[in-house]
Scaffold this active site. Structure first.
Site, PDB file in Angstrom:
ATOM      1  N   CYS A 152     -23.422  56.593   7.100  1.00  0.00           N
ATOM      2  CA  CYS A 152     -22.228  57.212   7.680  1.00  0.00           C
ATOM      3  C   CYS A 152     -21.301  56.117   8.173  1.00  0.00           C
ATOM      4  CB  CYS A 152     -22.628  58.125   8.836  1.00  0.00           C
ATOM      5  SG  CYS A 152     -21.221  58.946   9.603  1.00  0.00           S
ATOM      6  N   LEU A 153     -20.014  56.262   7.882  1.00  0.00           N
ATOM      7  CA  LEU A 153     -19.038  55.263   8.327  1.00  0.00           C
ATOM      8  C   LEU A 153     -18.970  55.196   9.857  1.00  0.00           C
ATOM      9  CD1 LEU A 153     -16.236  56.004   5.708  1.00  0.00           C
ATOM     10  CD2 LEU A 153     -17.814  54.038   5.744  1.00  0.00           C
ATOM     11  N   GLN A 195     -13.938  62.193  12.222  1.00  0.00           N
ATOM     12  CA  GLN A 195     -14.235  60.753  12.297  1.00  0.00           C
ATOM     13  C   GLN A 195     -13.003  59.906  12.598  1.00  0.00           C
ATOM     14  OE1 GLN A 195     -16.466  60.989   8.371  1.00  0.00           O
ATOM     15  NE2 GLN A 195     -17.592  59.347   9.389  1.00  0.00           N
ATOM     16  N   GLY A 253     -17.009  59.821   1.450  1.00  0.00           N
ATOM     17  CA  GLY A 253     -16.510  61.013   2.126  1.00  0.00           C
ATOM     18  C   GLY A 253     -15.975  60.651   3.496  1.00  0.00           C
ATOM     19  N   HIS A 273     -22.965  66.857   4.719  1.00  0.00           N
ATOM     20  CA  HIS A 273     -22.783  65.783   5.708  1.00  0.00           C
ATOM     21  C   HIS A 273     -21.412  65.906   6.388  1.00  0.00           C
ATOM     22  CE1 HIS A 273     -23.176  61.277   6.745  1.00  0.00           C
ATOM     23  NE2 HIS A 273     -21.901  61.516   6.980  1.00  0.00           N
ATOM     24  N   GLU A 274     -20.373  66.204   5.584  1.00  0.00           N
ATOM     25  CA  GLU A 274     -19.014  66.276   6.144  1.00  0.00           C
ATOM     26  C   GLU A 274     -18.808  67.546   6.976  1.00  0.00           C
ATOM     27  OE1 GLU A 274     -17.767  63.569   6.031  1.00  0.00           O
ATOM     28  OE2 GLU A 274     -18.554  62.679   4.186  1.00  0.00           O
ATOM     29  N   HIS A 296     -20.060  66.981  10.364  1.00  0.00           N
ATOM     30  CA  HIS A 296     -19.084  66.285  11.229  1.00  0.00           C
ATOM     31  C   HIS A 296     -18.100  67.271  11.855  1.00  0.00           C
ATOM     32  CE1 HIS A 296     -19.933  62.021  10.789  1.00  0.00           C
ATOM     33  NE2 HIS A 296     -19.861  62.051   9.466  1.00  0.00           N
TER      34      HIS A 296
HETATM   35  O1  GNR Z   1     -19.916  56.772   2.551  1.00  0.00           O
HETATM   36  C1  GNR Z   1     -20.798  57.591   2.794  1.00  0.00           C
HETATM   37  N1  GNR Z   1     -21.931  57.602   2.036  1.00  0.00           N
HETATM   38  C2  GNR Z   1     -22.885  58.596   2.102  1.00  0.00           C
HETATM   39  C3  GNR Z   1     -24.099  58.368   1.461  1.00  0.00           C
HETATM   40  C4  GNR Z   1     -25.075  59.342   1.464  1.00  0.00           C
HETATM   41  C5  GNR Z   1     -24.851  60.539   2.101  1.00  0.00           C
HETATM   42  C6  GNR Z   1     -23.660  60.777   2.760  1.00  0.00           C
HETATM   43  C7  GNR Z   1     -22.674  59.809   2.751  1.00  0.00           C
HETATM   44  S1  GNR Z   1     -21.155  60.133   3.526  1.00  0.00           S
HETATM   45  C8  GNR Z   1     -20.639  58.517   3.926  1.00  0.00           C
HETATM   46  C9  GNR Z   1     -19.233  58.530   4.491  1.00  0.00           C
HETATM   47  C10 GNR Z   1     -19.220  59.286   5.800  1.00  0.00           C
HETATM   48  O2  GNR Z   1     -19.616  58.844   6.836  1.00  0.00           O
HETATM   49  N2  GNR Z   1     -18.784  60.505   5.756  1.00  0.00           N
HETATM   50  O3  GNR Z   1     -18.791  61.246   6.879  1.00  0.00           O
HETATM   51 NI    NI Z   2     -20.412  60.512   8.081  1.00  0.00          NI
END
Ligand code: GNR
Ligand code: NI
Length: 167
Positions: A91-92, A51, A46, A133-134, A137
């Site tokens: 998270c990236l 980001q 995601g 999660h997104e 952000h």
């Molecule tokens: O790549 C991602 N893996 C992930 C694994 C478990 C829960 C959420 C994520 S999102 C993350 C990519 C990211 O940072 N999205 O904002």
């Molecule tokens: Ni993230």
């Protein structure tokens, strides 16, 4: 198509609250395509526009095994949620850090697609986690905000050390 640089925690720009998209046009479709390319290349499941330092409410997600099921959410809103699940998140924008976060088990999300049409989707499991999660952000939140203060301090220290050796 272009790869976009990803902001790293604790960059203050990750705290900005993204604005709703007024119109789904060509430039927004290009942004979504660039975000998808950046997500696949990372690789991640995601990516939120926040980001890549674009403060518009746009999210791309692909939780499929084959990386062939791209979903784009414009102005996503969770309209119902129920249950609880706890999964290991990464998270990236917080490379190398993984920890458990409690989220709703099931969500209904309302959003616009790239044609500008209203859509509604019911999601559970990893897709539901990723949507939450997104959207965090887009609201200026990062998954580490859900962890204890002690863990957050340790993560800041570790990332600061990493940044020093890679600088
Ligand atoms: O790549 C991602 N893996 C992930 C694994 C478990 C829960 C959420 C994520 S999102 C993350 C990519 C990211 O940072 N999205 O904002
Ligand atoms: Ni993230």
């Amino acid at each position: 198509m272009a790869l976009l640089p990803i902001l790293r925690f604790p960059d203050p720009r990750l705290r900005k609250v993204a604005s709703p998209v007024a119109r789904v046009d060509d430039s927004l479709c290009r942004l979504a395509a660039d975000m998808a390319e950046t997500m696949y290349e990372a690789p991640g499941i995601g990516l939120a526009a926040t980001q890549v330092d674009v403060h518009k409410r746009v999210v791309v997600i692909d939780v499929s095994e084959g990386k062939d099921d791209l979903r784009v959410f414009v102005n996503p809103e969770i309209v119902t949620c129920d249950g609880l699940q706890s999964g290991e998140e990464g998270c990236l924008s917080v490379p190398g850090v993984y920890d458990k976060v409690e989220r709703a088990e099931r969500v209904t999300v309302r959003y616009l697609d790239l044609e500008g049409n209203e859509q509604q989707l019911e999601a559970d499991g990893l897709l539901a986690i990723c949507i939450q999660h997104e959207i965090d952000h887009l609201d200026g939140k990062v998954f580490v905000d859900h962890l204890s203060q002690l863990k957050q301090t340790r993560i800041r220290t570790r990332l600061a050390k990493q940044a020093r050796v890679t600088a």
